[in-house]
Design a protein around this motif. Structure first.
Motif, PDB file in Angstrom:
ATOM      1  N   TYR A 138      -4.322  12.733  14.543  1.00  0.00           N
ATOM      2  CA  TYR A 138      -4.788  11.480  13.956  1.00  0.00           C
ATOM      3  C   TYR A 138      -5.940  10.941  14.790  1.00  0.00           C
ATOM      4  CZ  TYR A 138      -0.294  11.708  11.545  1.00  0.00           C
ATOM      5  OH  TYR A 138       0.771  12.118  10.794  1.00  0.00           O
ATOM      6  N   LEU A 139      -7.020  10.564  14.137  1.00  0.00           N
ATOM      7  CA  LEU A 139      -8.169   9.969  14.809  1.00  0.00           C
ATOM      8  C   LEU A 139      -8.219   8.491  14.446  1.00  0.00           C
ATOM      9  CD1 LEU A 139     -10.884  12.734  14.163  1.00  0.00           C
ATOM     10  CD2 LEU A 139      -9.270  12.529  16.072  1.00  0.00           C
ATOM     11  N   ALA A 140      -8.220   7.649  15.445  1.00  0.00           N
ATOM     12  CA  ALA A 140      -8.169   6.209  15.211  1.00  0.00           C
ATOM     13  C   ALA A 140      -9.520   5.569  15.487  1.00  0.00           C
ATOM     14  CB  ALA A 140      -7.106   5.570  16.108  1.00  0.00           C
ATOM     15  N   HIS A 141      -9.889   4.625  14.634  1.00  0.00           N
ATOM     16  CA  HIS A 141     -11.123   3.862  14.835  1.00  0.00           C
ATOM     17  C   HIS A 141     -11.011   2.987  16.078  1.00  0.00           C
ATOM     18  CE1 HIS A 141     -14.661   1.464  13.857  1.00  0.00           C
ATOM     19  NE2 HIS A 141     -13.938   0.379  14.012  1.00  0.00           N
ATOM     20  N   CYS A 142      -9.804   2.481  16.326  1.00  0.00           N
ATOM     21  CA  CYS A 142      -9.548   1.642  17.489  1.00  0.00           C
ATOM     22  C   CYS A 142      -8.151   1.990  18.008  1.00  0.00           C
ATOM     23  CB  CYS A 142      -9.611   0.169  17.089  1.00  0.00           C
ATOM     24  SG  CYS A 142     -10.090  -0.937  18.416  1.00  0.00           S
ATOM     25  N   TYR A 143      -7.812   1.573  19.206  1.00  0.00           N
ATOM     26  CA  TYR A 143      -6.503   1.915  19.758  1.00  0.00           C
ATOM     27  C   TYR A 143      -5.421   1.367  18.835  1.00  0.00           C
ATOM     28  CZ  TYR A 143      -3.139   3.181  23.311  1.00  0.00           C
ATOM     29  OH  TYR A 143      -2.108   3.772  23.982  1.00  0.00           O
ATOM     30  N   PRO A 144      -4.501   2.198  18.339  1.00  0.00           N
ATOM     31  CA  PRO A 144      -3.566   1.774  17.285  1.00  0.00           C
ATOM     32  C   PRO A 144      -2.615   0.666  17.729  1.00  0.00           C
ATOM     33  CG  PRO A 144      -3.652   4.173  17.451  1.00  0.00           C
ATOM     34  CD  PRO A 144      -4.362   3.634  18.653  1.00  0.00           C
ATOM     35  N   TYR A 145      -2.232  -0.132  16.764  1.00  0.00           N
ATOM     36  CA  TYR A 145      -1.151  -1.111  16.933  1.00  0.00           C
ATOM     37  C   TYR A 145      -0.468  -1.211  15.577  1.00  0.00           C
ATOM     38  CZ  TYR A 145       1.432  -5.236  18.448  1.00  0.00           C
ATOM     39  OH  TYR A 145       2.427  -6.119  18.798  1.00  0.00           O
ATOM     40  N   SER A 146       0.726  -0.669  15.483  1.00  0.00           N
ATOM     41  CA  SER A 146       1.411  -0.530  14.202  1.00  0.00           C
ATOM     42  C   SER A 146       2.323  -1.717  13.913  1.00  0.00           C
ATOM     43  CB  SER A 146       2.234   0.764  14.189  1.00  0.00           C
ATOM     44  OG  SER A 146       3.295   0.671  15.130  1.00  0.00           O
ATOM     45  N   TYR A 147       2.861  -1.727  12.698  1.00  0.00           N
ATOM     46  CA  TYR A 147       3.872  -2.721  12.324  1.00  0.00           C
ATOM     47  C   TYR A 147       5.109  -2.562  13.197  1.00  0.00           C
ATOM     48  CZ  TYR A 147       7.109  -5.323   9.280  1.00  0.00           C
ATOM     49  OH  TYR A 147       8.026  -6.209   8.783  1.00  0.00           O
ATOM     50  N   CYS A 160       7.435 -14.593   4.321  1.00  0.00           N
ATOM     51  CA  CYS A 160       7.602 -14.053   2.980  1.00  0.00           C
ATOM     52  C   CYS A 160       7.817 -12.552   3.093  1.00  0.00           C
ATOM     53  CB  CYS A 160       6.372 -14.347   2.110  1.00  0.00           C
ATOM     54  SG  CYS A 160       4.863 -13.522   2.679  1.00  0.00           S
ATOM     55  N   HIS A 161       7.999 -11.917   1.967  1.00  0.00           N
ATOM     56  CA  HIS A 161       8.056 -10.463   1.922  1.00  0.00           C
ATOM     57  C   HIS A 161       6.835  -9.940   1.163  1.00  0.00           C
ATOM     58  CE1 HIS A 161      12.303 -11.208   2.973  1.00  0.00           C
ATOM     59  NE2 HIS A 161      12.182 -10.064   3.613  1.00  0.00           N
ATOM     60  N   THR A 162       6.372  -8.789   1.585  1.00  0.00           N
ATOM     61  CA  THR A 162       5.167  -8.200   1.003  1.00  0.00           C
ATOM     62  C   THR A 162       5.510  -7.474  -0.292  1.00  0.00           C
ATOM     63  OG1 THR A 162       5.457  -6.095   2.157  1.00  0.00           O
ATOM     64  CG2 THR A 162       4.314  -7.859   3.347  1.00  0.00           C
ATOM     65  N   LEU A 163       4.481  -6.906  -0.922  1.00  0.00           N
ATOM     66  CA  LEU A 163       4.690  -6.148  -2.152  1.00  0.00           C
ATOM     67  C   LEU A 163       5.656  -4.983  -1.932  1.00  0.00           C
ATOM     68  CD1 LEU A 163       1.051  -5.964  -3.598  1.00  0.00           C
ATOM     69  CD2 LEU A 163       2.892  -7.511  -4.253  1.00  0.00           C
ATOM     70  N   ALA A 164       5.625  -4.386  -0.748  1.00  0.00           N
ATOM     71  CA  ALA A 164       6.506  -3.261  -0.433  1.00  0.00           C
ATOM     72  C   ALA A 164       7.845  -3.715   0.149  1.00  0.00           C
ATOM     73  CB  ALA A 164       5.812  -2.310   0.543  1.00  0.00           C
ATOM     74  N   GLY A 165       8.060  -5.021   0.247  1.00  0.00           N
ATOM     75  CA  GLY A 165       9.318  -5.537   0.754  1.00  0.00           C
ATOM     76  C   GLY A 165       9.386  -5.691   2.256  1.00  0.00           C
ATOM     77  N   ASN A 166       8.258  -5.562   2.937  1.00  0.00           N
ATOM     78  CA  ASN A 166       8.237  -5.745   4.386  1.00  0.00           C
ATOM     79  C   ASN A 166       8.172  -7.229   4.739  1.00  0.00           C
ATOM     80  OD1 ASN A 166       8.069  -2.884   5.265  1.00  0.00           O
ATOM     81  ND2 ASN A 166       6.157  -2.938   4.103  1.00  0.00           N
ATOM     82  N   SER A 167       8.735  -7.561   5.883  1.00  0.00           N
ATOM     83  CA  SER A 167       8.761  -8.950   6.327  1.00  0.00           C
ATOM     84  C   SER A 167       7.426  -9.330   6.959  1.00  0.00           C
ATOM     85  CB  SER A 167       9.889  -9.147   7.336  1.00  0.00           C
ATOM     86  OG  SER A 167       9.874 -10.457   7.855  1.00  0.00           O
ATOM     87  N   ASN A 178      -1.240  -8.557   6.920  1.00  0.00           N
ATOM     88  CA  ASN A 178      -1.286  -7.445   5.966  1.00  0.00           C
ATOM     89  C   ASN A 178      -0.401  -6.284   6.428  1.00  0.00           C
ATOM     90  OD1 ASN A 178      -2.012  -5.599   3.996  1.00  0.00           O
ATOM     91  ND2 ASN A 178      -4.216  -5.834   4.278  1.00  0.00           N
ATOM     92  N   PRO A 179       0.914  -6.512   6.529  1.00  0.00           N
ATOM     93  CA  PRO A 179       1.797  -5.447   7.006  1.00  0.00           C
ATOM     94  C   PRO A 179       1.731  -4.165   6.177  1.00  0.00           C
ATOM     95  CG  PRO A 179       2.946  -7.555   6.999  1.00  0.00           C
ATOM     96  CD  PRO A 179       1.646  -7.762   6.290  1.00  0.00           C
ATOM     97  N   ASP A 180       1.684  -4.306   4.852  1.00  0.00           N
ATOM     98  CA  ASP A 180       1.645  -3.121   3.988  1.00  0.00           C
ATOM     99  C   ASP A 180       0.420  -2.265   4.276  1.00  0.00           C
ATOM    100  OD1 ASP A 180       3.956  -4.010   2.817  1.00  0.00           O
ATOM    101  OD2 ASP A 180       3.019  -4.620   0.928  1.00  0.00           O
ATOM    102  N   GLY A 181      -0.728  -2.917   4.407  1.00  0.00           N
ATOM    103  CA  GLY A 181      -1.956  -2.186   4.684  1.00  0.00           C
ATOM    104  C   GLY A 181      -1.901  -1.465   6.013  1.00  0.00           C
ATOM    105  N   VAL A 182      -1.289  -2.113   7.004  1.00  0.00           N
ATOM    106  CA  VAL A 182      -1.133  -1.482   8.315  1.00  0.00           C
ATOM    107  C   VAL A 182      -0.221  -0.260   8.211  1.00  0.00           C
ATOM    108  CG1 VAL A 182      -0.192  -1.801  10.639  1.00  0.00           C
ATOM    109  CG2 VAL A 182      -1.588  -3.600   9.607  1.00  0.00           C
ATOM    110  N   ILE A 183       0.882  -0.395   7.487  1.00  0.00           N
ATOM    111  CA  ILE A 183       1.874   0.680   7.396  1.00  0.00           C
ATOM    112  C   ILE A 183       1.313   1.908   6.684  1.00  0.00           C
ATOM    113  CG2 ILE A 183       4.068   1.320   6.308  1.00  0.00           C
ATOM    114  CD1 ILE A 183       4.994  -1.587   6.925  1.00  0.00           C
ATOM    115  N   VAL A 184       0.575   1.702   5.595  1.00  0.00           N
ATOM    116  CA  VAL A 184       0.076   2.861   4.834  1.00  0.00           C
ATOM    117  C   VAL A 184      -1.258   3.379   5.366  1.00  0.00           C
ATOM    118  CG1 VAL A 184       1.293   2.108   2.763  1.00  0.00           C
ATOM    119  CG2 VAL A 184      -1.115   1.463   3.072  1.00  0.00           C
TER     120      VAL A 184
END
Length: 207
Positions: free
Chosen positions: A17-26, A52-59, A128-134
Motif C-alpha cells: 500500500y502506498l500512502a499519500h500521507c502517514y496513515p491514520y485509520s478509523y 450519529c451513525h454513518t451510511l455504513a452504520g459506523n459511529s 467522514n468515517p466511511d470514506g476513511v474506512i473504504v
C-alpha cells in the motif's frame, strides 16, 4: 512538475500500500479514544458520545472536553470551542494534528487545565468515517464531498454534517461559541497555515 520514483519490492506477491500521507485509520481513532477513556487522569475531563451513525452504520464520535467539577453555574456560563477534522479521508495529517490536540487538552499541563476551566471543547475527530474506512481520498461513501454540503446537508445522505450542524446550533443556543476550527491537510502547501472568514463589514485604516 512531475514526481517520478521507483520502488523495489523484496518479496513476490506481497500486498503493498502506498500512502499519500502517514496513515491514520478509523481503527486508530477508536484505539486512541479508548486509551483516553481508560486513563483515570484524562477521562475526568472527557465525555464521549455517538453524534450519529454513518451510511455504513459506523459511529461518528462527539467528544466534550472541559472541567466538569466545580460550580454548575460557572460551567453553564463557560464559552465553547468547536473543533472538527477529517472531512476529507485522504488528509490523514489532520487526524494526527487532532490527536496531538486531544492528548494536550486532556493532559495535566497547566495550560490545558486553564483552557478546560475557561472553555467547553466540542470535538468531532472524524467527520467522514466511511470514506476513511473504504480508502476514499475526498468523498463519502455516497460519492459526495461532505465539505461542500454544509449549507443544506441531508440527514440521510450526509448524516455526519447534518448532525454536526445541529449540534452547533444547539450549542449556540446554550452558550457563546468563540471559535470553530476545521482541520484539513493540503496536497501542495507545507507546514501549518490558516484560512479564515473575514468580516462582511469593510474596515479602513483611516488617516
Amino acid at each position: 512538475h512531475t514526481l517520478t520514483f521507483s520502488i523495489a519490492f523484496i518479496n513476490d506477491f506481497d500486498n503493498v500500500y502506498l500512502a499519500h500521507c502517514y496513515p491514520y485509520s478509523y481503527t486508530d481513532l477508536q484505539r486512541d479514544l479508548q486509551v483516553l477513556e481508560s486513563d483515570p487522569a484524562s477521562r475526568q475531563w472527557l465525555r464521549r458520545q455517538t453524534l450519529c451513525h454513518t451510511l455504513a452504520g459506523n459511529s461518528c464520535d462527539l467528544l466534550t472536553v472541559t472541567s466538569f467539577s466545580g460550580d454548575p453555574a460557572m460551567l453553564k456560563a463557560r464559552r465553547a470551542v468547536v473543533i472538527t477534522a477529517r472531512v476529507h479521508p485522504g488528509e490523514s495529517n489532520a487526524s494526527w494534528i487532532l490527536k496531538g490536540l486531544l492528548d494536550f487538552i486532556t493532559s495535566s499541563s497547566a495550560d490545558a487545565q486553564l483552557l478546560r476551566e475557561r472553555f467547553v471543547f466540542k470535538i468531532v475527530p472524524m467527520l467522514n468515517p466511511d470514506g476513511v474506512i473504504v480508502g476514499n481520498y475526498r468523498c463519502s461513501l455516497s460519492g459526495h464531498d461532505l465539505n461542500r454540503r454544509w449549507d443544506e446537508p441531508s440527514r440521510w445522505h450526509h448524516p455526519t454534517i447534518y448532525y454536526t450542524k445541529s449540534m452547533f446550533r444547539q450549542l449556540r443556543a446554550d452558550r457563546d461559541v468563540v471559535l470553530f476550527v476545521d482541520i484539513h491537510g493540503h496536497s501542495r502547501k507545507k507546514n501549518v497555515f490558516l484560512y479564515g472568514n473575514s468580516s462582511s463589514e469593510k474596515t479602513s485604516s483611516g488617516s
